[in-house]
Scaffold this motif. Structure first.
Motif, PDB file in Angstrom:
ATOM      1  N   PHE A  32       3.018  -8.131   6.186  1.00 44.76           N
ATOM      2  CA  PHE A  32       2.412  -9.325   5.862  1.00 44.76           C
ATOM      3  C   PHE A  32       0.999  -8.648   6.185  1.00 44.76           C
ATOM      4  N   ILE A  33       0.719  -8.008   7.498  1.00 39.57           N
ATOM      5  CA  ILE A  33      -0.427  -7.477   7.957  1.00 39.57           C
ATOM      6  C   ILE A  33      -1.082  -6.539   7.217  1.00 39.57           C
ATOM      7  N   ALA A  34      -0.173  -5.471   6.647  1.00 39.41           N
ATOM      8  CA  ALA A  34      -0.532  -4.209   5.679  1.00 39.41           C
ATOM      9  C   ALA A  34      -1.155  -5.107   4.316  1.00 39.41           C
ATOM     10  N   LYS A  35      -0.254  -6.115   3.806  1.00 37.95           N
ATOM     11  CA  LYS A  35      -0.853  -6.807   2.833  1.00 37.95           C
ATOM     12  C   LYS A  35      -2.143  -7.383   2.582  1.00 37.95           C
ATOM     13  N   ARG A  36      -2.596  -8.019   4.119  1.00 32.65           N
ATOM     14  CA  ARG A  36      -3.817  -8.768   4.305  1.00 32.65           C
ATOM     15  C   ARG A  36      -4.913  -7.693   4.209  1.00 32.65           C
ATOM     16  N   ILE A  37      -4.542  -6.394   4.760  1.00 35.97           N
ATOM     17  CA  ILE A  37      -5.537  -5.358   4.890  1.00 35.97           C
ATOM     18  C   ILE A  37      -5.935  -4.785   3.598  1.00 35.97           C
ATOM     19  N   THR A  38      -4.963  -4.655   2.820  1.00 30.89           N
ATOM     20  CA  THR A  38      -5.299  -4.088   1.366  1.00 30.89           C
ATOM     21  C   THR A  38      -6.190  -5.330   0.587  1.00 30.89           C
ATOM     22  N   ASP A  39      -5.956  -6.622   0.998  1.00 31.31           N
ATOM     23  CA  ASP A  39      -6.760  -7.435   0.242  1.00 31.31           C
ATOM     24  C   ASP A  39      -8.241  -7.133   0.445  1.00 31.31           C
ATOM     25  N   LEU A  40      -8.535  -6.489   1.299  1.00 33.03           N
ATOM     26  CA  LEU A  40     -10.267  -6.112   1.736  1.00 33.03           C
ATOM     27  C   LEU A  40     -10.281  -5.125   0.415  1.00 33.03           C
ATOM     28  N   ASN A  41     -11.693  -5.270  -0.274  1.00 26.36           N
ATOM     29  CA  ASN A  41     -12.027  -4.531  -1.447  1.00 26.36           C
ATOM     30  C   ASN A  41     -11.842  -3.119  -1.153  1.00 26.36           C
ATOM     31  N   GLU A  42     -12.250  -2.583   0.186  1.00 28.51           N
ATOM     32  CA  GLU A  42     -12.596  -1.380   0.447  1.00 28.51           C
ATOM     33  C   GLU A  42     -11.355  -0.694   0.611  1.00 28.51           C
ATOM     34  N   VAL A  43     -10.179  -1.173   0.999  1.00 23.99           N
ATOM     35  CA  VAL A  43      -8.857  -0.572   1.397  1.00 23.99           C
ATOM     36  C   VAL A  43      -7.893  -0.359   0.462  1.00 23.99           C
ATOM     37  N   ASP A  44      -7.420   1.011   0.125  1.00 24.80           N
ATOM     38  CA  ASP A  44      -6.537   1.263  -0.870  1.00 24.80           C
ATOM     39  C   ASP A  44      -5.045   1.066  -0.545  1.00 24.80           C
ATOM     40  N   LYS A  45      -4.641   1.452   1.029  1.00 24.68           N
ATOM     41  CA  LYS A  45      -3.492   1.562   1.215  1.00 24.68           C
ATOM     42  C   LYS A  45      -3.607   1.117   2.871  1.00 24.68           C
ATOM     43  N   ALA A  46      -2.493   0.652   3.412  1.00 27.35           N
ATOM     44  CA  ALA A  46      -2.538   0.442   4.936  1.00 27.35           C
ATOM     45  C   ALA A  46      -1.239   0.508   5.378  1.00 27.35           C
ATOM     46  N   SER A  47      -0.912   1.280   6.372  1.00 23.68           N
ATOM     47  CA  SER A  47       0.287   1.588   7.077  1.00 23.68           C
ATOM     48  C   SER A  47       0.045   0.843   8.430  1.00 23.68           C
ATOM     49  N   VAL A  48       1.095   0.092   9.033  1.00 17.23           N
ATOM     50  CA  VAL A  48       0.981  -0.771  10.096  1.00 17.23           C
ATOM     51  C   VAL A  48       2.491  -0.617  10.915  1.00 17.23           C
ATOM     52  N   ILE A  49       2.147  -0.298  12.037  1.00 21.39           N
ATOM     53  CA  ILE A  49       3.251  -0.256  13.096  1.00 21.39           C
ATOM     54  C   ILE A  49       2.842  -1.250  14.384  1.00 21.39           C
ATOM     55  N   ILE A  50       3.842  -1.971  14.518  1.00 27.47           N
ATOM     56  CA  ILE A  50       3.619  -3.180  15.678  1.00 27.47           C
ATOM     57  C   ILE A  50       4.554  -2.392  16.847  1.00 27.47           C
ATOM     58  N   THR A  51       3.902  -2.512  18.023  1.00 27.37           N
ATOM     59  CA  THR A  51       4.211  -1.919  19.281  1.00 27.37           C
ATOM     60  C   THR A  51       4.050  -2.937  20.342  1.00 27.37           C
ATOM     61  N   GLY A  52       4.980  -3.868  20.839  1.00 26.24           N
ATOM     62  CA  GLY A  52       4.331  -4.823  21.835  1.00 26.24           C
ATOM     63  C   GLY A  52       3.445  -5.792  21.139  1.00 26.24           C
TER      64      GLY A  52
END
Length: 125
Positions: free
Chosen positions: A23-43
């Motif tokens: 869900f976070i990665a999807k929201r980040i790619t909603d930004l016009n400048e971002v093509d792809k996002a990879s997210v790792i959650i730790t703690g």
């Protein structure tokens, strides 16, 4: 395609972390400048690697970095720290870890690499 990941062992909590990361990665790619996002959650930390549209050098402006951090925190209130990179090497390392996590690779091997990446990126508190 967005790339997502979570760091813990294979249980219901992991499914939740994967959903949150996705869900976070999807929201980040909603930004016009971002093509792809990879997210790792730790703690309570989100480690974010981004590919910026039309930006071969991987330059991350201060404004875009702040907007990504804000997007992460607004998307998931449990995230307190956000570390963002557009460095092609680091973003690829994050993406590769995500793929390995999705394939079920033992997660204990990622602790050192995550610490190293976090050390190279100055997380905003």
């Amino acid at each position: 395609r967005n790339n997502v990941g979570s760091i813990t062992g294979g249980n219901v909590a992991d499914t939740d972390l994967m959903a949150r990361s996705n869900f976070i990665a999807k929201r980040i790619t909603d930004l016009n400048e971002v093509d792809k996002a990879s997210v790792i959650i730790t703690g309570d930390t989100a480690l974010v690697g981004v590919d910026i549209k039309n930006n071969i050098q991987g330059k991350l402006t201060t404004d875009l970095k702040r907007r990504i951090e804000t997007s992460v925190r607004n998307t998931d209130s449990r995230i307190k720290n956000v570390a963002v990179t557009a460095d092609p090497n680091l973003a690829t390392r994050i993406r590769d870890m995500v793929f390995d996590i999705e394939k079920g690779r033992p997660l204990s091997g990622f602790a050192v690499e995550i610490k190293e990446i976090l050390r190279r990126i100055t997380p905003v508190q």
